[in-house]
Design a protein around this motif. Structure first.
Motif, mmCIF file in Angstrom:
data_model
loop_
_atom_site.group_PDB
_atom_site.id
_atom_site.type_symbol
_atom_site.label_atom_id
_atom_site.label_comp_id
_atom_site.label_asym_id
_atom_site.label_seq_id
_atom_site.Cartn_x
_atom_site.Cartn_y
_atom_site.Cartn_z
ATOM 1 N N ASP A 1 15.242 3.216 -27.658
ATOM 2 C CA ASP A 1 16.358 2.317 -27.357
ATOM 3 C C ASP A 1 17.320 2.985 -26.376
ATOM 4 O O ASP A 1 17.230 4.179 -26.077
ATOM 5 N N LEU A 2 18.262 2.193 -25.860
ATOM 6 C CA LEU A 2 19.165 2.694 -24.835
ATOM 7 C C LEU A 2 20.188 3.658 -25.408
ATOM 8 O O LEU A 2 20.652 4.567 -24.711
ATOM 9 N N ASP A 3 20.569 3.466 -26.670
ATOM 10 C CA ASP A 3 21.485 4.417 -27.300
ATOM 11 C C ASP A 3 20.863 5.801 -27.367
ATOM 12 O O ASP A 3 21.558 6.815 -27.235
ATOM 13 N N ALA A 4 19.550 5.856 -27.589
ATOM 14 C CA ALA A 4 18.869 7.152 -27.643
ATOM 15 C C ALA A 4 18.918 7.844 -26.289
ATOM 16 O O ALA A 4 19.074 9.079 -26.207
ATOM 17 N N LEU A 5 18.791 7.085 -25.192
ATOM 18 C CA LEU A 5 18.908 7.681 -23.858
ATOM 19 C C LEU A 5 20.294 8.268 -23.651
ATOM 20 O O LEU A 5 20.438 9.409 -23.190
ATOM 21 N N GLY A 6 21.340 7.478 -23.990
ATOM 22 C CA GLY A 6 22.701 7.968 -23.803
ATOM 23 C C GLY A 6 22.996 9.173 -24.666
ATOM 24 O O GLY A 6 23.617 10.147 -24.210
ATOM 25 N N ALA A 7 22.543 9.148 -25.926
ATOM 26 C CA ALA A 7 22.790 10.273 -26.825
ATOM 27 C C ALA A 7 22.075 11.534 -26.339
ATOM 28 O O ALA A 7 22.619 12.641 -26.447
ATOM 29 N N ALA A 8 20.864 11.366 -25.796
ATOM 30 C CA ALA A 8 20.126 12.535 -25.295
ATOM 31 C C ALA A 8 20.860 13.191 -24.133
ATOM 32 O O ALA A 8 20.928 14.421 -24.033
ATOM 33 N N VAL A 9 21.429 12.381 -23.240
ATOM 34 C CA VAL A 9 22.172 12.934 -22.105
ATOM 35 C C VAL A 9 23.472 13.581 -22.584
ATOM 36 O O VAL A 9 23.849 14.669 -22.126
ATOM 37 N N ALA A 10 24.179 12.921 -23.526
ATOM 38 C CA ALA A 10 25.407 13.518 -24.054
ATOM 39 C C ALA A 10 25.115 14.847 -24.732
ATOM 40 O O ALA A 10 25.884 15.816 -24.594
ATOM 41 N N ARG A 11 23.995 14.924 -25.438
ATOM 42 C CA ARG A 11 23.612 16.191 -26.071
ATOM 43 C C ARG A 11 23.251 17.225 -25.004
ATOM 44 O O ARG A 11 23.595 18.412 -25.131
ATOM 45 N N HIS A 12 22.597 16.774 -23.947
ATOM 46 C CA HIS A 12 22.250 17.666 -22.837
ATOM 47 C C HIS A 12 23.509 18.212 -22.159
ATOM 48 O O HIS A 12 23.526 19.356 -21.698
ATOM 49 N N TRP A 13 24.542 17.416 -22.104
ATOM 50 C CA TRP A 13 25.809 17.855 -21.525
ATOM 51 C C TRP A 13 26.592 18.786 -22.445
ATOM 52 O O TRP A 13 27.621 19.329 -22.049
ATOM 53 N N GLY A 14 26.141 18.937 -23.682
ATOM 54 C CA GLY A 14 26.817 19.833 -24.604
ATOM 55 C C GLY A 14 27.946 19.202 -25.385
ATOM 56 O O GLY A 14 28.747 19.911 -25.994
ATOM 57 N N LEU A 15 28.049 17.876 -25.393
ATOM 58 C CA LEU A 15 29.081 17.212 -26.181
ATOM 59 C C LEU A 15 28.695 17.275 -27.653
ATOM 60 O O LEU A 15 27.529 17.171 -28.007
ATOM 61 N N GLY A 16 29.682 17.420 -28.524
ATOM 62 C CA GLY A 16 29.420 17.757 -29.911
ATOM 63 C C GLY A 16 28.946 16.603 -30.762
ATOM 64 O O GLY A 16 28.916 15.440 -30.357
ATOM 65 N N ASP A 17 28.575 16.948 -32.009
ATOM 66 C CA ASP A 17 28.037 15.958 -32.935
ATOM 67 C C ASP A 17 29.053 14.870 -33.259
ATOM 68 O O ASP A 17 28.685 13.716 -33.482
ATOM 69 N N GLU A 18 30.334 15.248 -33.313
ATOM 70 C CA GLU A 18 31.360 14.265 -33.631
ATOM 71 C C GLU A 18 31.399 13.169 -32.566
ATOM 72 O O GLU A 18 31.483 11.977 -32.877
ATOM 73 N N LEU A 19 31.310 13.556 -31.305
ATOM 74 C CA LEU A 19 31.296 12.569 -30.230
ATOM 75 C C LEU A 19 29.992 11.786 -30.225
ATOM 76 O O LEU A 19 29.983 10.573 -29.989
ATOM 77 N N LEU A 20 28.863 12.458 -30.495
ATOM 78 C CA LEU A 20 27.583 11.764 -30.540
ATOM 79 C C LEU A 20 27.593 10.659 -31.589
ATOM 80 O O LEU A 20 26.959 9.617 -31.410
ATOM 81 N N GLN A 21 28.329 10.884 -32.673
ATOM 82 C CA GLN A 21 28.449 9.833 -33.682
ATOM 83 C C GLN A 21 29.261 8.660 -33.142
ATOM 84 O O GLN A 21 28.908 7.500 -33.350
ATOM 85 N N MET A 22 30.326 8.935 -32.422
ATOM 86 C CA MET A 22 31.217 7.873 -31.956
ATOM 87 C C MET A 22 30.605 7.032 -30.842
ATOM 88 O O MET A 22 30.970 5.871 -30.662
ATOM 89 N N ILE A 23 29.695 7.593 -30.068
ATOM 90 C CA ILE A 23 29.141 6.838 -28.943
ATOM 91 C C ILE A 23 27.913 6.028 -29.342
ATOM 92 O O ILE A 23 27.286 5.406 -28.494
ATOM 93 N N ARG A 24 27.573 6.000 -30.621
ATOM 94 C CA ARG A 24 26.505 5.130 -31.107
ATOM 95 C C ARG A 24 27.105 3.801 -31.516
ATOM 96 O O ARG A 24 27.941 3.738 -32.410
ATOM 97 N N ARG A 25 26.695 2.748 -30.866
ATOM 98 C CA ARG A 25 27.200 1.420 -31.215
ATOM 99 C C ARG A 25 26.808 1.034 -32.637
ATOM 100 O O ARG A 25 25.762 1.457 -33.144
ATOM 101 N N GLN A 26 27.637 0.204 -33.250
ATOM 102 C CA GLN A 26 27.289 -0.359 -34.547
ATOM 103 C C GLN A 26 26.084 -1.277 -34.377
ATOM 104 O O GLN A 26 26.095 -2.187 -33.546
ATOM 105 N N PRO A 27 24.992 -1.050 -35.152
ATOM 106 C CA PRO A 27 23.816 -1.928 -35.021
ATOM 107 C C PRO A 27 24.164 -3.386 -35.297
ATOM 108 O O PRO A 27 24.938 -3.685 -36.218
ATOM 109 N N LEU A 28 23.583 -4.284 -34.524
ATOM 110 C CA LEU A 28 23.896 -5.705 -34.676
ATOM 111 C C LEU A 28 23.411 -6.271 -36.003
ATOM 112 O O LEU A 28 23.960 -7.259 -36.494
ATOM 113 N N ASP A 29 22.383 -5.670 -36.575
ATOM 114 C CA ASP A 29 21.844 -6.205 -37.829
ATOM 115 C C ASP A 29 22.366 -5.467 -39.049
ATOM 116 O O ASP A 29 21.861 -5.666 -40.159
#
Length: 578
Positions: free
Chosen positions: A452-480
């Motif tokens: 999914d697209l969230d996984a792409l964004g999270a992988a890049v944020a992790r590659h940039w060295g942004l922390g776990d706290e931010l990785l949690q916040m940049i995951r959208r709430q699932p629609l279901d």
């Protein structure tokens, strides 16, 4: 006999001349003329010259009494039929690995101008190390009238047959995952004839399977056999890319589209810059003589530059040891980032970016501009909806980061982004299905990318060295998934930005569905965030209440009068921690 279909036969035979077992593939019908037999042999010999690890090499090609055949060494392995009889419920990851190998070999054959035309489970050979080879290429050739010019019709026949090959591979994947023959038919050609648009049957992977099927793999399998021709995979290479992307992600070996994306980041950057005058702005004076908010306004107008400064400042924090493993010192405030990097750092960041539109074509550049405009709108809505005391720049940038995967996809893989959009368009209604459902963005991304697209964004944020706290916040709430009241500041920020993104997505729906979409999103978040439809409508239409502000201008104005006691997270993200 190993297999009998409407187009071909496969026999297990003993070759007394060489003292070994072979598998003999031959057409169900004899070529109808000497010219047709010569054409059959010529095409089979051409396929023999296509060398690929996942294509079985013929042991012999010949004919007996005008019956042509292609023989393969039995030592190459057992057929998929034989494997499924011995191991009836392989794991989904094994099924994806087998089918992925088939698609690799088939894609190579198609690109070389050859087709199979009768893919069956007996056409796949699997050895003891699970290496898969496809046999029978060009055995089931098209049957033309005896007087036809074979060279004139071959190319058209190959193009049409290649798409049918891909469909049959999808049916094979369905067969392995479901643990039973599709439509209770062993001959996949019979299944094809019963499927729409030729017949009336719809083939989808059922829910009663030997093993739980992950959602991405289910979406890939269902797209391969979709009732709408335009929704299916038309190329074996596209099918393989989606399947391999999921397989790599499931195996957690950092492969698939994520590796391709990270490679493109190294060469092309994350996004192209839209700012042209940053040097003139920064050349005249230092931060001591000028408030950082003025430069922050300019930087926030450029999404690429904003992300580049965040990457650089947080990377510098990590390298200096000031950023903990969980990202406790992550900075998401642009003014603070500019103060830490200085004007020279801002200039270097701007110089490192590709100018607009990078390598994009005009059409793809316009699509990226539209995606960026939607993200900016979502950021402005999130700022208007944020609870008191939360930094406006932080809320805006988290909203942007929640769209990072969508932005990167549109820039680096515009063709895949277009495929995803097409899959999200509802199919044409029919009498049986007057209101056909469309694929969600997540399901469409699974079907194209395997993740999914969230996984792409999270992988890049992790590659940039942004922390776990931010990785949690940049995951959208699932629609279901239901929305629960936030327990932490991180939850509040994530839900506020998720609501803003859902509201802006609703604005892109057809006019008759916009208001219901906005109301549905509002109901989901109303109780957890303490918001009502009036606040949401004010945020979506700020000009009706007060003069509209640009995202940068709004980002510079955090409310102070209603600010509650500061929390550690808000202080850290704004860069004000000691």
């Amino acid at each position: 006999m190993l297999s009998k279909s409407v187009r071909s036969l496969i026999w297990r035979v003993f070759d007394a001349r060489h003292g070994q077992e072979l598998m003999l593939c031959m057409p169900r019908e004899k070529p109808n003329s000497i010219a047709a037999l010569e054409h059959w042999l010529r095409m089979a010999q051409g396929a023999e010259r296509v060398q690929h690890p996942n294509l079985a090499q013929p042991f012999e090609i010949g004919q007996v009494e005008n019956w042509p055949y292609v023989a393969y060494d039995r030592a190459l392995g057992e057929t998929l039929d034989e494997r499924l009889a011995r191991q009836p419920a392989p794991l989904p990851l094994d099924a994806a690995q087998w089918i992925g190998q088939v698609l690799e070999g088939l894609a190579f054959a198609h690109e070389a101008g050859h087709a199979h035309r009768d893919l069956q489970t007996a056409s796949l050979l699997i050895d003891g190390s699970d290496k898969v080879r496809l046999m029978g290429l060009e055995v089931a050739q098209e049957v033309f009238p005896a007087t036809v010019d074979f060279n004139a019709v071959t190319r058209r026949a190959v193009r049409e047959s290649a798409e049918e090959d891909v469909l049959c591979v999808g049916l094979m994947l369905n067969r392995i995952l479901s643990g039973k023959p599709v439509l209770e038919e062993n001959d996949l050609q019979h299944v094809v004839q019963q499927m729409q648009p030729l017949g009336r049957e719809i083939v989808r992977l059922g829910w009663e399977t030997p093993h739980p099927i992950p959602d991405p793999l289910r979406a890939i399998c269902n797209r391969a056999t979709d009732r709408q021709l335009r929704q299916r995979y038309h190329l074996a290479r596209s099918f393989w890319r989606a399947l391999d992307g999921w397989r790599q992600a499931a195996a957690q070996d950092n492969g698939g589209p994520i590796v391709l994306l990270l490679d493109k980041l190294q060469r092309l950057g994350h996004l192209p810059t839209t700012t042209t005058g940053i040097h003139r702005f920064t050349a005249g004076s230092g931060l001591e003589a000028q408030h950082a908010s003025a430069l922050s306004d300019l930087v926030l107008k450029d999404m690429a530059l904003s992300l580049e400064l965040l990457r650089r400042v947080n990377n510098a924090l990590r390298q200096s040891g000031h950023q903990s493993a969980d990202g406790g010192e992550t900075v998401l405030n642009m003014q603070r980032a500019i103060q830490m990097l200085g004007l020279d750092g801002v200039q270097r960041a701007a110089n490192a970016l590709k100018p607009w539109p990078g390598p994009l074509t005009p059409v793809a550049a316009e699509m990226l501009r539209q995606v960026m405009a939607r993200v900016i709108k979502a950021g402005q809505v999130a700022q208007a909806l944020r609870p008191a005391g939360y930094d406006a720049e932080v809320v805006y940038l988290i909203t942007v980061m929640q769209n990072l995967g969508r932005l990167l996809l549109q820039y680096h893989f515009p063709d895949d982004a277009q495929q995803i959009r097409q899959l999200m368009v509802p199919p044409e209604p029919t009498e049986e299905i007057p209101h056909p459902p469309s694929l969600s963005e997540q399901a469409a991304a699974y079907a194209v990318l395997g993740c999914d697209l969230d996984a792409l964004g999270a992988a890049v944020a992790r590659h940039w060295g942004l922390g776990d706290e931010l990785l949690q916040m940049i995951r959208r709430q699932p629609l279901d998934a239901p929305v629960h009241p936030p327990r932490t500041d991180a939850d509040t920020l994530r839900l506020t930005c998720s609501l803003a993104n859902e509201l802006v997505d609703a604005l892109t729906l057809p006019e008759a569905k916009r208001r219901p979409g906005v109301e549905a999103a509002t109901r989901r978040y109303a109780k957890p965030l303490g918001l009502g439809l009036r606040e949401v409508m004010d945020a979506l239409n700020p000009g009706t209440q007060k003069p509209a502000q640009s995202a940068p201008a709004a980002a510079a104005q955090a409310p102070a009068a209603r600010a509650p006691q500061a929390s550690p997270l808000r202080e850290r993200l704004a860069g004000r921690s000691s």
